[in-house]
Every structure is written in C-alpha cells, then in structure tokens.
Scaffold this motif. Sequence first.
Motif, PDB file in Angstrom:
ATOM      1  N   PHE A  42     -12.243  25.830 -42.105  1.00 12.84           N
ATOM      2  CA  PHE A  42     -13.375  26.371 -42.849  1.00 12.84           C
ATOM      3  C   PHE A  42     -14.709  25.837 -42.339  1.00 12.84           C
ATOM      4  O   PHE A  42     -15.697  25.776 -43.059  1.00 12.84           O
ATOM      5  N   GLN A  43     -14.761  25.466 -41.059  1.00 13.73           N
ATOM      6  CA  GLN A  43     -16.014  25.046 -40.454  1.00 13.73           C
ATOM      7  C   GLN A  43     -16.703  26.259 -39.819  1.00 13.73           C
ATOM      8  O   GLN A  43     -16.087  26.974 -39.030  1.00 13.73           O
ATOM      9  N   PRO A  44     -17.970  26.520 -40.165  1.00 15.25           N
ATOM     10  CA  PRO A  44     -18.667  27.675 -39.584  1.00 15.25           C
ATOM     11  C   PRO A  44     -18.896  27.491 -38.091  1.00 15.25           C
ATOM     12  O   PRO A  44     -19.272  26.409 -37.634  1.00 15.25           O
ATOM     13  N   ILE A  45     -18.666  28.554 -37.320  1.00 15.90           N
ATOM     14  CA  ILE A  45     -18.888  28.545 -35.872  1.00 15.90           C
ATOM     15  C   ILE A  45     -20.200  29.254 -35.546  1.00 15.90           C
ATOM     16  O   ILE A  45     -21.006  28.749 -34.775  1.00 15.90           O
ATOM     17  N   TRP A  46     -20.400  30.437 -36.123  1.00 18.48           N
ATOM     18  CA  TRP A  46     -21.690  31.133 -35.989  1.00 18.48           C
ATOM     19  C   TRP A  46     -21.830  32.181 -37.080  1.00 18.48           C
ATOM     20  O   TRP A  46     -20.858  32.592 -37.703  1.00 18.48           O
TER      21      TRP A  46
END
Length: 483
Positions: free
Chosen positions: A345-349
């Motif tokens: 659940f880590q945003p990439i873009w």
Amino acid sequence: MTTYFFTKMLFVIMLILTFESHLLEAQKYEWIDKDFPESRVVGIYEIEGKVYAAVSNANELLISPGTNYHLVLYEFEFNKSGSPGFKLHEITSVYFPENFRTLSIEYIKETQVWIFVQSASVSPYTELYRVALFDNDLNFITSQSIETKGVPGIFQMDTYKGVTLILGSVILPNELFYLSYNHNNPHYLSPIQLKQSEPRETFFPTSMEIDHRTGNMLVFYYSGIEELDSNLHQVVNNYPFDIHTAVHGYAIQQGNYYYSHGTTRQSELSKFKFLVFQKYDTLFNTISADTFGMPGHDNYPFSTKSLDYRDQKFIIGGHLDGFASHPRLFESKKKFYLAKYDDEFQPIWYREYGGDKAYWLHGVHLLKNGGCLAYGFVTDSIDLMRSAYILYVNENGDTITPETIPYYLNLNSPGNELLQINNTQNRIVQIEIYDLNGRQLLKDNIPPGISNFDTMSWTAGIYPYLFFYDGFKIGSGKWVKVK
C-alpha cells in the motif's frame, strides 16, 4: 441589428465548436476509433503474449433503433523505442443476429473460447438476455437465453479452478443475473439464473471477482462489499459505515488482504463523493486508506473496472467528475486520474490526465511491462457521437516519453497589444495560435522564460492556441484580447 448580432454569435460559437472538435484527434499515446460510431471499448485481453481490445457499439442504457450492433477485435502494436506510442490493427469483426448488443466479454484461456453476455430489446423495458460461446475466430458455438423485464446493469466475469462465473444485475425489477460455466464441458452452458441474494438483497453490483481464499464471489455493490456463494447466499456482508465505501467501486482479494477502490461521501449531508482506495484484513478491518478527488465536486470511479493487480502492483482509476456535478456527465469535459501502488500500500505515482475532452472511462488494465491501458469512450462536442478511446501510459504513468513533460506555460489572458507567455520548464516548446476563421496567426518556438509577441494588428476577440513538444500536443486553450 439584433438578427445580425445573433447570427454573428452563432457563427463564433460554431467556429469554437469546430476547433474543439479538432481536439478530439488522437495523440501518439492514445487511440480514438472515430470510424466506428457510438463505439466503446468493452475490455482488454492478453492471449498468448499478444494484447487485444474488444470494441462494441453497444450502450447498456441507450437503445438505438435501427442500429446494427457488432463487435470488432483489434490487436495492439506497441512502439519498440520505449515511448508509450501504439497502433491498433483490426483482426476480425462479428455482427449479431436479433440485434444483440454486447454487455460484457471474456476470453477463457483454458477452453480457448470467448464468452459473451448480450441483450436485445424485445419491447420497452423488456430484454432478451443471452450468454454465448464463440471460438477463437468468433464463430458461434452455443448459447443460453432468458427474457425478463428491466434494464441491464453491470456484468462481470471471473475464472478460478476450472469454472467461470458471471454475475450481473437487471434493474427495475431488481434481480441478480448468474451463470456458472464449467470448463470440463467446454461447449456447454448451464441455464441462466435470475434471482436475488439471501438473506439480504444485492442492489447494483459493480464488481465481482472470485475470492481465492473461499471460492465465493467477492462483490462490490451499492450497499457495501459482500461475499456470495454459488446459491447466491450472502455469506459475508460489510456495510458502508463499517468499511467507509459504497455506491460504486471495485473489490479484489490478494493473499490475506482485501482491497477496494470506491466512493465515500464528502460529508454526512453532501451529495458529492470522494474516491477512496483501501486495504483490509480478512475481517475487513481497514488497514490503510488513501482518498482522491476534488472537494465540493463529485468524483466517480471508472465504471466497470477501476482497480487492477499484477506483479505486486495495483493500478486505480477515477474521474474527477461525477453524476452529482453534471447530470449530462458523458458530454462534459473532465479530467481523470491513474494511481499506482505496491502491495504494501505504498504509493508509487499519481497522475492526472484529460480535461480537454468528454472522457468516460470503463476500466484499467496493467500490462506485463508495467505500463497501463485505460479504456472507454469520448463524446464529440458537436454531434455528441461516442467513439472508443484508449490511453496508454508507461510504468511511470508518463504519456509522451520516459521523462515526464510538465505543462507549465502561462499566458496573460485577457491581454491587450502584447501576448506574453511564461515558460517555466527547461524545454523549448512550440505554439500555434489561430483566429476563429481557422487562420494560423502565429507559429513559433517558446524558449524557457518569458516571451512577448506583438498582437497590435489583431482585433479584439478569442484566439485558440495549441502547445506542442516533440510533435506531441501538451496543452490547448483560448487567449482573449480585450482591445
């Protein structure tokens, strides 16, 4: 004098609309099927290393008398240079008897057949639905059909352990449409079932994927997220106030977690909605959540598949516009977004697109190379004709080159005798300016910094302009001269 004034105004309006219609021309990173009237992209499919798009002129809620409904299958040819350009080549097309229009389609790799969900109008508010099997070349094999009152909702399919399940809805009356296709008997279809879930009804399901933990159908519907077994028994039901999402969205299961992309009210009394992407544990307790959209304005997910997963990555897509903001939603110009996350659940873009066309996106599809396809249709501002639409972005969400080209060019609008452009990016871009007769008045390079152009000879009025970089259109608008 009055007649002349209104005639002049009508002429100006038509010129503006003509210019805006020109903006429906596709860029190198997108595709618009202007040769197929009233078309939309039904889905994207990967078969033996190739990527295909199915395009149909079906419209679920708008029945067009006299329309010859058919479906065209296209194959993608992607650029080899790494730039997200592509072409589509027509492979085959099929016309359907009894004027069936295609609501949903899926390719079953195990049995090498296409499975269609279709409907045909029998009389006002009465539809003949059918599920049909076709071979690789879209030759008809067999079908099951059923007639009922009501209008079609959204139909979804998913495959797990040799079975493909179909779940959809018929609205007014409110019934679920269900069929199970067993791959052990590849040319046979079981009868269609029309009934409701128990003990509580399911109204307007917008997504269905099979939960690999339980074998049940994981369903996002108007009143939350639920699990249904093969008898449409509601095994699990999660209400909106428990999971903070409802109305419209998509839900999937990956490993020991569930994920959803849906809508949530901006406030208790607001008609406007935000979009929310959430991660849950196996009991649907929220672990993480991110919210998207503009406050004081309705926001809406892609209509049939706003969430996709591949290689430990998620892609989500939504419109920065919704029904509560614009009743004539399909005809309104709007921006939309795509966002990419990893499975922690880590945003990439996060990227926003559009704003120049009347977009309506049906779904997203993650590709093997990490890129993404967003698909649906756009509506012409003059004749209101719909045309199938596909956007292709690379693994970083970029549309033009592997390096993002931001659009930071400001014009002094309104202006007087001087047109001033402030180019705050470190690239030379090109500008083209036209009058409302379509004559090109200016075509020049704009270096970084402030550029001034003498417009003393121009009359007061509206001047459409376009910005380009390396042959790609990166912006458009209208400059106003007041005197």
